[in-house]
Design a protein around this motif. Structure first.
Motif, mmCIF file in Angstrom:
data_model
loop_
_atom_site.group_PDB
_atom_site.id
_atom_site.type_symbol
_atom_site.label_atom_id
_atom_site.label_comp_id
_atom_site.label_asym_id
_atom_site.label_seq_id
_atom_site.Cartn_x
_atom_site.Cartn_y
_atom_site.Cartn_z
ATOM 1 N N SER A 91 0.856 -1.205 0.000
ATOM 2 C CA SER A 91 0.000 0.000 0.000
ATOM 3 C C SER A 91 0.884 1.244 0.000
ATOM 4 O O SER A 91 1.873 1.314 0.730
ATOM 5 C CB SER A 91 -0.907 0.010 1.224
ATOM 6 O OG SER A 91 -1.609 1.235 1.318
ATOM 7 N N ILE A 92 0.494 2.192 -0.829
ATOM 8 C CA ILE A 92 1.206 3.478 -0.905
ATOM 9 C C ILE A 92 0.185 4.578 -0.663
ATOM 10 O O ILE A 92 -0.857 4.646 -1.335
ATOM 11 C CB ILE A 92 1.906 3.664 -2.258
ATOM 12 C CG1 ILE A 92 2.998 2.611 -2.428
ATOM 13 C CG2 ILE A 92 2.485 5.064 -2.373
ATOM 14 C CD1 ILE A 92 3.687 2.660 -3.770
ATOM 15 N N GLN A 93 0.494 5.447 0.302
ATOM 16 C CA GLN A 93 -0.413 6.533 0.657
ATOM 17 C C GLN A 93 0.316 7.867 0.556
ATOM 18 O O GLN A 93 1.538 7.951 0.733
ATOM 19 C CB GLN A 93 -0.917 6.364 2.098
ATOM 20 C CG GLN A 93 -1.801 5.164 2.325
ATOM 21 C CD GLN A 93 -2.143 5.053 3.787
ATOM 22 O OE1 GLN A 93 -1.357 4.543 4.584
ATOM 23 N NE2 GLN A 93 -3.319 5.574 4.134
ATOM 24 N N TYR A 94 -0.465 8.919 0.283
ATOM 25 C CA TYR A 94 0.020 10.301 0.336
ATOM 26 C C TYR A 94 -0.640 10.961 1.534
ATOM 27 O O TYR A 94 -1.862 10.940 1.666
ATOM 28 C CB TYR A 94 -0.340 11.065 -0.939
ATOM 29 C CG TYR A 94 0.108 10.372 -2.204
ATOM 30 C CD1 TYR A 94 1.438 10.048 -2.401
ATOM 31 C CD2 TYR A 94 -0.823 10.031 -3.187
ATOM 32 C CE1 TYR A 94 1.837 9.407 -3.559
ATOM 33 C CE2 TYR A 94 -0.426 9.394 -4.344
ATOM 34 C CZ TYR A 94 0.913 9.073 -4.530
ATOM 35 O OH TYR A 94 1.321 8.445 -5.664
ATOM 36 N N GLN A 95 0.137 11.526 2.414
ATOM 37 C CA GLN A 95 -0.403 12.096 3.637
ATOM 38 C C GLN A 95 0.158 13.497 3.858
ATOM 39 O O GLN A 95 1.297 13.781 3.444
ATOM 40 C CB GLN A 95 -0.036 11.222 4.856
ATOM 41 C CG GLN A 95 -0.671 9.859 4.854
ATOM 42 C CD GLN A 95 -0.276 9.070 6.089
ATOM 43 O OE1 GLN A 95 0.576 9.503 6.859
ATOM 44 N NE2 GLN A 95 -0.897 7.909 6.282
ATOM 45 N N PRO A 96 -0.621 14.365 4.530
ATOM 46 C CA PRO A 96 -0.061 15.653 4.947
ATOM 47 C C PRO A 96 0.898 15.450 6.098
ATOM 48 O O PRO A 96 0.913 14.407 6.739
ATOM 49 C CB PRO A 96 -1.293 16.453 5.368
ATOM 50 C CG PRO A 96 -2.295 15.417 5.753
ATOM 51 C CD PRO A 96 -2.038 14.229 4.874
ATOM 52 N N SER A 97 1.707 16.500 6.357
ATOM 53 C CA SER A 97 2.718 16.370 7.402
ATOM 54 C C SER A 97 2.104 16.336 8.791
ATOM 55 O O SER A 97 2.670 15.752 9.704
ATOM 56 C CB SER A 97 3.715 17.534 7.311
ATOM 57 O OG SER A 97 3.026 18.766 7.448
ATOM 58 N N ARG A 98 0.932 16.946 9.000
ATOM 59 C CA ARG A 98 0.317 16.974 10.320
ATOM 60 C C ARG A 98 -0.470 15.695 10.548
ATOM 61 O O ARG A 98 -1.249 15.262 9.696
ATOM 62 C CB ARG A 98 -0.618 18.189 10.456
ATOM 63 C CG ARG A 98 0.095 19.529 10.411
ATOM 64 C CD ARG A 98 -0.899 20.659 10.627
ATOM 65 N NE ARG A 98 -1.945 20.608 9.603
ATOM 66 C CZ ARG A 98 -3.123 21.208 9.738
ATOM 67 N NH1 ARG A 98 -3.411 21.881 10.839
ATOM 68 N NH2 ARG A 98 -4.018 21.143 8.764
ATOM 69 N N ASP A 99 -0.260 15.108 11.703
ATOM 70 C CA ASP A 99 -1.000 13.907 12.055
ATOM 71 C C ASP A 99 -2.421 14.274 12.450
ATOM 72 O O ASP A 99 -2.675 15.321 13.049
ATOM 73 C CB ASP A 99 -0.313 13.182 13.220
ATOM 74 C CG ASP A 99 1.060 12.669 12.825
ATOM 75 O OD1 ASP A 99 1.256 12.418 11.612
ATOM 76 O OD2 ASP A 99 1.923 12.550 13.719
ATOM 77 N N GLY A 100 -3.313 13.391 12.167
ATOM 78 C CA GLY A 100 -4.689 13.584 12.593
ATOM 79 C C GLY A 100 -5.424 14.644 11.808
ATOM 80 O O GLY A 100 -6.435 15.157 12.279
#
Length: 453
Positions: free
Chosen positions: A115-124
């Protein structure tokens, strides 16, 4: 809805240009972020993930912490956990890079998770739509299932806005700014086009008073100005037509009375009185004709006509020489020379110059040359010449270099004025100067017809 004024239009163009620069620059930035993610996933992150999975699966429990310390760095965090945690929705189309990682590893049954995801730097952070989330992300999370049922998770973050074709993004922002500035110049030019059209119409109306309405376009202030100019030129044209009509009517009535007076003068018994009356009446008749001619030519000239000025000059010289006048032709073109204007108008202008030269200089020498886009008709004499302080007014109506000539029946001072009006109406002009060796030199410039040599 009221039209936006010219100031408002210019401000809107500037604001639109600035907004366009920002939008294009932002679009390129987001596009390059997307490209940077793909580059980061394909190489070296994809190879790194495959190699890390292979090493972790072969490592003993004592070697695993050492491997993880070797894997981790400022922009990469690798962990091994029993659960995979949050992963990409499997219902979405599989990314090619995921299949590449799975094919590069030993197969498992069931197939291992990739699995490959793109996420923002801030958690939550709040969940985002898929496309918008990819644009706003600056973190890549790769989750791969291991042979022992655990999962390797690699989180890559850091600055993903790489150079574009080896150049800094600011360079392309400058190119975009230059392009938008050029577009703004084009729009400014478009907004000023009605003003340029109006300026051309004003200049044309100065040369040819025939009204040519200008199309109303542009800002509200420009439209009002164009409308006022169209109304003005229509009124001026009507005034000039009325003037020509009034002068024509007066000339017609004066001809009738002058003809009656001349018949009565010829019946006088005294020869000396009769000659004086006839001479004065002839001068009055000539004044009426010249005044009417000046009123007609000042209204405008026929610029659509074409005439051979060389033939007109030759005809004037031959006709006057046949009457015994001292008229000669000097420099002449080898063949015909076409100019703008009717033959009657040009012949009248040239005839007036020749008559003045004969009257005040005793002789006239004519020449015809070409200077740029003009045919130059020069008439020279050996008279006393024209003083410098009188040359500026010599082409105005009822003005002569010697006022005594008018009083003595020398003329009304309309000859040069008529010639100047004819030349100006055709787009040329009249110049007064000195002839080398003494005398006057009057030059009539006429525009060449299209295609004339």
């Amino acid at each position: 809805m009221a039209r936006v004024g010219i100031v408002g239009r210019l401000i809107l163009i500037l604001l639109a240009a600035l907004v366009l620069v920002q939008l294009v620059t932002t679009a390129i930035y987001l596009w390059r972020r997307d490209q940077a993610f793909d580059a980061r996933l394909s190489s070296p992150l994809a190879d790194q993930a495959t190699a890390m999975v292979a090493l972790v699966e072969k490592a003993s429990p004592e070697e695993l912490p050492v491997l993880l310390r070797a894997f981790n760095g400022p922009d990469l965090l690798v962990t091994v956990a029993d659960g995979h945690g949050a992963i990409r929705d499997e219902r979405q189309p599989r990314r090619p890079i995921e299949a590449l990682i799975r094919e590069s590893l030993p197969p498992l049954d069931p197939p291992r998770l990739v699995s490959i995801q793109y996420q923002p730097s801030r958690d939550g952070s709040a969940p985002r739509r898929r496309i918008l989330g990819r644009f706003m992300a600056n973190r890549v999370v790769v989750t791969v299932g291991l042979a022992d049922g655990r999962y390797l998770k690699a989180v890559a973050d850091g600055e993903l806005m790489t150079r574009l074709f080896g150049l800094q993004p600011g360079f392309f922002a400058g190119i975009i700014g230059f392009t938008v500035a050029l577009l703004a110049v084009v729009l400014f030019t478009r907004e000023s086009r009605p003003l340029r059209r109006l300026a051309g119409a004003v200049q044309a109306f100065g040369r040819d008073p025939e009204p040519r309405p200008v199309k109303e376009a542009g800002a509200s202030e420009v439209r009002v100005l164009i409308r006022a100019f169209n109304d003005m030129q229509m009124r001026l044209a009507d005034l000039m037509r009325n003037r020509a009509f009034v002068l024509g009517a007066m000339a017609h009535d004066l001809r009738t009375y002058l003809t009656r007076l001349r018949l009565r003068a010829e019946m006088l018994p005294d020869d000396s009185d009769r000659e004086g009356w006839v001479r004065n009446l002839d001068h009055m008749h000539q004044l009426v004709e010249d005044s009417l001619t000046f009123a007609r030519v000042s209204f405008g000239a026929d610029r659509g006509a074409r005439s051979d000025v060389a033939r007109i000059l030759t005809h004037e010289v031959e006709e006057r020489a046949a009457l015994g006048a001292a008229v000669t032709a000097g420099t002449m073109p080898a063949g015909p020379l076409a100019v703008v204007g009717s033959e009657a108008a040009i012949a009248r202008a040239l005839g007036n110059l020749v008559d003045n030269a004969l009257k005040y200089g005793g002789s006239a020498e004519l020449s015809l040359t070409v200077e740029g886009p003009f045919a130059v008709l020069a008439v020279e004499d050996r008279g006393p010449g024209i003083p410098l302080d009188m040359r500026a007014a010599i082409g105005t109506p009822f003005q002569q270099a010697d006022a005594a000539r008018t009083r003595n029946g020398g003329g009304a001072g309309l000859g040069l004025a008529i010639a100047r009006e004819i030349a100006a109406g055709l787009g040329g002009g009249l110049e007064v100067g000195d002839r080398p060796g003494g005398g006057a030199r009057v030059v009539l410039r006429l525009p060449l017809a299209p295609g004339a040599a």
